[in-house]
Design an enzyme around this catalytic site. Structure first.
Site, PDB file in Angstrom:
ATOM      1  N   LYS A  50       0.705  -1.233  -0.301  1.00 49.59           N
ATOM      2  CA  LYS A  50      -0.263   0.073   0.056  1.00 49.59           C
ATOM      3  C   LYS A  50       0.767   1.249   0.084  1.00 49.59           C
ATOM      4  CE  LYS A  50      -4.018  -2.192   2.667  1.00 49.59           C
ATOM      5  NZ  LYS A  50      -4.192  -2.322   3.971  1.00 49.59           N
ATOM      6  N   GLN A  94      -3.262  -1.289  10.166  1.00 52.06           N
ATOM      7  CA  GLN A  94      -3.599  -2.336   9.756  1.00 52.06           C
ATOM      8  C   GLN A  94      -3.506  -3.327  10.784  1.00 52.06           C
ATOM      9  OE1 GLN A  94      -2.757  -3.097   6.398  1.00 52.06           O
ATOM     10  NE2 GLN A  94      -3.164  -4.902   7.145  1.00 52.06           N
ATOM     11  N   ASP A 117      -9.720   3.578   5.955  1.00 52.59           N
ATOM     12  CA  ASP A 117     -10.185   2.363   6.240  1.00 52.59           C
ATOM     13  C   ASP A 117     -11.701   1.736   6.818  1.00 52.59           C
ATOM     14  OD1 ASP A 117      -8.788   0.048   5.484  1.00 52.59           O
ATOM     15  OD2 ASP A 117      -7.845  -0.537   7.116  1.00 52.59           O
TER      16      ASP A 117
HETATM   17  N1  GUN Z   1      -6.025  -6.560   7.661  1.00 51.47           N
HETATM   18  C1  GUN Z   1      -6.476  -7.506   6.737  1.00 51.47           C
HETATM   19  N2  GUN Z   1      -6.903  -6.387   5.682  1.00 51.47           N
HETATM   20  C2  GUN Z   1      -7.549  -5.605   6.103  1.00 51.47           C
HETATM   21  C3  GUN Z   1      -7.019  -4.234   5.709  1.00 51.47           C
HETATM   22  O1  GUN Z   1      -8.416  -4.113   4.778  1.00 51.47           O
HETATM   23  N3  GUN Z   1      -7.162  -3.281   6.125  1.00 51.47           N
HETATM   24  C4  GUN Z   1      -6.457  -2.964   7.580  1.00 51.47           C
HETATM   25  N4  GUN Z   1      -6.326  -2.323   8.089  1.00 51.47           N
HETATM   26  N5  GUN Z   1      -6.598  -4.460   7.995  1.00 51.47           N
HETATM   27  C5  GUN Z   1      -6.136  -5.234   7.498  1.00 51.47           C
END
Ligand code: GUN
Length: 281
Positions: A50, A94, A117
């Site tokens: 990302k 995350q 998110d």
């Molecule tokens: N862990 C697994 N998928 C995600 C996601 O889309 N966002 C976040 N913040 N953590 C994750």
């Protein structure tokens, strides 16, 4: 009939290029901060991916690594500092965090205007009440991928398998906003096959490798695979390979829904920066 491959990498590249064009016209550089537990290799890989794409789109990305001794209050303080920092446009925590940390109050503490998110309950409420807001990247990416391929959503029966807060539930809300008829199936659903076999669009988001097989899919249906389970050193989706023989269109794993998630985090960061900086003075 072989299914059309829905190329998430190509669609993500197109979206990222579009965002890059828009960011290059701004008078500021949007800034995105990732927070992650230092010991989780999968989190590390996701955040690196990302972060790299964000930088490519013209966003300044930085990562705050939490060590295993980080206490809840320290993490809450970090969120509060980032909320107060006027230069920070996006905050992404995350998951998973360390087992001793409770992610719920952390996600709820992220300023809804910086919540790229879309996990803050304020944004969850906005999603379900039809208001503008920031919404989860993975389900946003599914819809964006369908739009990219001009696959209609209105009036279609979308069956989502998996009810997680990260994917299944927000996907249900987002498809509903697009006037789909939505069914949300899960591990306690009875006769899953009769549901999936009636779907125009199947979203497989249960995290169970190859659980959606050809006999569960209506000929000509569109199948979106969100599963990414490590099996023998490779990532396996929730959709079995024989589904390609009956579906009209199908996402590959890898290279399908995953790249779209990354692109949508970037698009959300641009949206957050725009809304904040137009109201922030
Ligand atoms: N862990 C697994 N998928 C995600 C996601 O889309 N966002 C976040 N913040 N953590 C994750």
């Amino acid at each position: 009939m072989a299914a059309t491959v829905l190329d998430g990498r190509g669609a993500a590249r197109a979206l990222t290029a579009e965002v890059f064009g828009q960011i290059s016209e701004l008078s500021y550089t949007p800034r995105l901060v990732f927070i992650r537990a230092g010991d989780d290799p999968a989190s590390g890989a996701y955040v690196r991916s990302k972060s790299r794409m964000a930088e490519r789109a013209g966003i300044r990305a930085e990562t705050r690594l939490l060590d295993s001794g980080t206490e809840q209050v320290e993490l809450m303080r970090l969120i509060s500092e980032l909320n107060d920092d006027r230069d920070v446009d996006g905050i992404l925590v995350q998951l998973p965090l360390y087992p001793h940390l409770d992610s719920r109050p952390v996600l709820a503490a992220v300023d809804p205007a910086k919540d790229v998110d879309g996990f803050n309950p304020i944004n969850v409420g906005r999603l379900w009440s039809g208001e503008p807001g920031l919404f989860p990247a993975t389900p946003m990416g599914l819809i964006r991928l369908l739009d990219h391929y001009r696959i209609p959503i209105t009036g279609r029966h979308v069956v989502i398998v998996g009810r997680s807060n990260l994917v299944g539930k927000p996907a249900a809300g987002l498809f509903l906003r697009r006037d789909a008829t939505v069914s949300l199936a899960h591990s306690r659903t009875r006769d899953l096959t009769s549901l999936t076999a009636a779907a125009d669009i199947v979203v497989a988001a249960a995290g169970v490798p190859a659980m959606i097989t050809a006999s569960m899919v209506k000929p000509g249906a569109v199948v979106l695979d969100v599963g990414q389970s490590p099996v023998d050193g490779t990532l396996r989706g929730d959709v079995a390979p024989d589904v390609a023989d009956v579906a009209s269109a199908l996402t590959p794993t890898p290279g399908g829904t995953g790249p779209m998630t990354v692109a949508m985090v970037i698009a959300n960061t641009l949206s957050a920066a725009r809304s904040r900086r137009s109201t922030d003075g």
